[in-house]
Enzyme design. Structure first.
Site: not given
Ligand code: SAH
Length: 231
Positions: A80-81
């Site tokens: 997840i960025s």
């Protein structure tokens, strides 16, 4: 706060954590002004970051870390960025409430939810079936009715719903995929990291003018997982 304790955490404590995360993003934005030319991001973008429950998008054993301004593993070798990157890329798209957006790389669906807060309709494509299906279920459960998520190779875009006001690619391509340029509306914006897997990657802002001409701006050096697929 550690793992599995999230159920004990009150809604107001979660909101406070998000508010602190937003402050950390604001500090990162100031620190990267030299690259991005941005002293602050659109306040609508920041409001979306302050609202979307990021803890829902990370694996249960990562919940305690959900509001750190850091990328986290989500399984299948994907991440997840980092919230700062999500905020910056969303800002680059300059979304209007009427806009139709294409996202390549749904992942856990966090960026998808942020887009859904700001645009009329989000079309998102994920190549790892498991992730895509989970993300679709989650954004639905969270009440987003303006998201359509599919499984496939986003290199080719999503012809049936093109052209798009904005396109965001959340995995690094070696080149900007020509089908995505094709599917960008005149006046449209695209945020995409380009570069080699373990080499230098640059976050690019591409814009298509009314004559269909493309202009390109380098925004920030970045490190994304590679865009995979058979192209
Ligand atoms: N948008 C996510 C980040 C996901 S990481 C977030 O909100 O944090 C990038 C994602 O792109 C991964 O899930 C990966 O599986 C996916 N991906 C890689 N190549 C792809 C391709 N060709 N088409 C669609 N998705 C792809």
């Amino acid at each position: 706060m550690t793992l599995g304790e999230q159920s004990d955490v009150t809604a107001s404590e979660l909101a406070e954590r998000r508010a602190r995360m937003v402050q950390e993003i604001e500090a990162d934005v100031r620190d990267t002004y030299f690259y991005t030319g941005r002293k602050a991001l659109d306040e609508r973008v920041m409001a979306a970051l302050a609202k979307v429950p990021r803890h829902e998008f990370v694996p249960p054993d990562m919940r305690g870390q959900a509001y750190r301004n850091a990328p986290l593993p989500i399984g299948h070798g994907q991440t997840i960025s980092q919230p700062y990157i999500v905020a910056l890329m969303t800002d680059m798209l300059r979304l209007q409430p009427e806009d139709i957006v294409l996202e390549v790389g749904t992942g856990c669906g966090y960026q998808t939810a942020i887009l859904a807060e700001l645009a009329r309709q989000v079309f998102s494509i994920e190549i790892v079936e498991n992730l895509g299906l989970r993300a679709r279920e989650l954004v639905e459960r969270l009440g987003y009715t303006n998201v359509e998520a599919s499984i496939g190779d986003g290199y080719h875009g999503w012809e049936a719903h093109a052209p798009f006001d904005a396109i965001i690619v959340t995995a690094a391509a070696t080149i900007v995929p020509p089908p995505l340029i094709e599917q960008l509306k005149s006046g449209g914006r695209m945020a995409i990291p380009v570069g080699r897997e373990f080499g230098t990657q640059t976050l690019l802002l591409l814009e298509k003018d009314q004559q269909g001409q493309i202009s390109e701006q380098e925004i920030l050096p970045v490190a994304f997982v590679p865009l995979t697929g058979g192209h």
